[in-house]
Design a protein around this motif. Sequence first.
Motif, mmCIF file in Angstrom:
data_model
loop_
_atom_site.group_PDB
_atom_site.id
_atom_site.type_symbol
_atom_site.label_atom_id
_atom_site.label_comp_id
_atom_site.label_asym_id
_atom_site.label_seq_id
_atom_site.Cartn_x
_atom_site.Cartn_y
_atom_site.Cartn_z
ATOM 1 N N ALA A 46 13.435 -10.420 44.142
ATOM 2 C CA ALA A 46 13.852 -9.365 42.264
ATOM 3 C C ALA A 46 14.870 -9.859 41.790
ATOM 4 N N GLY A 47 15.416 -10.129 40.495
ATOM 5 C CA GLY A 47 15.921 -10.436 39.551
ATOM 6 C C GLY A 47 16.217 -12.341 39.877
ATOM 7 N N LYS A 48 15.367 -13.181 40.088
ATOM 8 C CA LYS A 48 15.909 -14.594 40.432
ATOM 9 C C LYS A 48 14.818 -15.510 40.067
ATOM 10 N N ASN A 49 13.981 -14.684 39.046
ATOM 11 C CA ASN A 49 13.272 -15.500 38.409
ATOM 12 C C ASN A 49 12.355 -16.514 38.717
ATOM 13 N N LEU A 50 11.731 -15.858 40.192
ATOM 14 C CA LEU A 50 11.495 -17.038 41.104
ATOM 15 C C LEU A 50 9.491 -15.912 40.786
ATOM 16 N N ALA A 51 9.406 -14.914 40.374
ATOM 17 C CA ALA A 51 7.956 -13.968 40.696
ATOM 18 C C ALA A 51 7.153 -14.847 40.328
ATOM 19 N N ASP A 52 6.017 -14.577 40.040
ATOM 20 C CA ASP A 52 4.875 -14.953 38.906
ATOM 21 C C ASP A 52 4.462 -13.793 38.900
ATOM 22 N N PRO A 53 3.622 -13.460 37.474
ATOM 23 C CA PRO A 53 3.265 -12.448 37.400
ATOM 24 C C PRO A 53 1.927 -12.564 37.590
ATOM 25 N N ASP A 54 1.594 -13.539 37.053
ATOM 26 C CA ASP A 54 -0.009 -13.250 37.281
ATOM 27 C C ASP A 54 -1.248 -12.500 37.816
ATOM 28 N N SER A 55 -0.569 -12.334 39.342
ATOM 29 C CA SER A 55 -1.527 -11.297 40.054
ATOM 30 C C SER A 55 -1.323 -10.038 39.666
ATOM 31 N N PHE A 56 0.143 -9.584 39.359
ATOM 32 C CA PHE A 56 0.527 -7.980 38.042
ATOM 33 C C PHE A 56 0.010 -8.128 36.757
ATOM 34 N N ARG A 57 -0.296 -9.458 36.636
ATOM 35 C CA ARG A 57 -1.322 -9.253 35.386
ATOM 36 C C ARG A 57 -3.023 -8.497 35.435
ATOM 37 N N GLN A 58 -3.091 -9.595 36.356
ATOM 38 C CA GLN A 58 -4.947 -9.575 37.624
ATOM 39 C C GLN A 58 -4.730 -8.133 37.313
ATOM 40 N N SER A 59 -4.180 -7.347 37.993
ATOM 41 C CA SER A 59 -3.939 -6.264 38.466
ATOM 42 C C SER A 59 -4.240 -5.058 37.482
ATOM 43 N N ILE A 60 -3.125 -5.304 35.859
ATOM 44 C CA ILE A 60 -3.564 -4.732 34.947
ATOM 45 C C ILE A 60 -4.864 -4.869 34.704
ATOM 46 N N TYR A 61 -5.366 -6.035 34.304
ATOM 47 C CA TYR A 61 -6.726 -6.422 34.036
ATOM 48 C C TYR A 61 -8.128 -5.194 34.495
ATOM 49 N N THR A 62 -7.771 -5.290 35.766
ATOM 50 C CA THR A 62 -8.563 -5.660 36.716
ATOM 51 C C THR A 62 -8.681 -3.380 37.297
ATOM 52 N N CYS A 63 -7.228 -3.102 36.861
ATOM 53 C CA CYS A 63 -7.067 -1.146 36.471
ATOM 54 C C CYS A 63 -8.342 -0.809 35.236
ATOM 55 N N LEU A 64 -7.811 -1.715 34.031
ATOM 56 C CA LEU A 64 -8.920 -1.326 32.824
ATOM 57 C C LEU A 64 -9.989 -1.659 33.100
ATOM 58 N N ASP A 65 -10.422 -2.803 33.022
ATOM 59 C CA ASP A 65 -11.552 -2.910 33.837
ATOM 60 C C ASP A 65 -12.840 -1.759 34.356
ATOM 61 N N ILE A 66 -12.038 -1.091 35.141
ATOM 62 C CA ILE A 66 -12.061 -0.326 36.351
ATOM 63 C C ILE A 66 -12.578 1.456 35.400
ATOM 64 N N ILE A 67 -11.408 1.057 34.452
ATOM 65 C CA ILE A 67 -11.692 2.206 33.874
ATOM 66 C C ILE A 67 -12.783 1.905 32.671
#
Length: 89
Positions: A46-67
């Motif tokens: 956290a705070g090191k500019n190392l995280a890849d947002p793809d997994s986070f983004r995919q979890s949001i899209y999957t949540c919306l698909d399930i809803i």
Amino acid sequence: MASLRCTTTRGLIPFKSLASGHGINYTAGLPIVRTSPDHGTAFDIAGKNLADPDSFRQSIYTCLDIIQQRQRYAENTANPLKKMELASE
């Protein structure tokens, strides 16, 4: 790719190895939709500019698909015929 497991310890290590940062966790059987990135909270980066947002983004899209799927299921299984009262003779 999908991985179904009953416990975290049995399936998480192989899943993370195969998903390589693009997987998500989904908790089934809840009245709410719960998804999360496969990397968890990632406090260590956290705070090191190392995280890849793809997994986070995919979890949001999957949540919306399930809803949306739950809403479609509720609409498709609703009783389309309303009960009618019989006229008394």
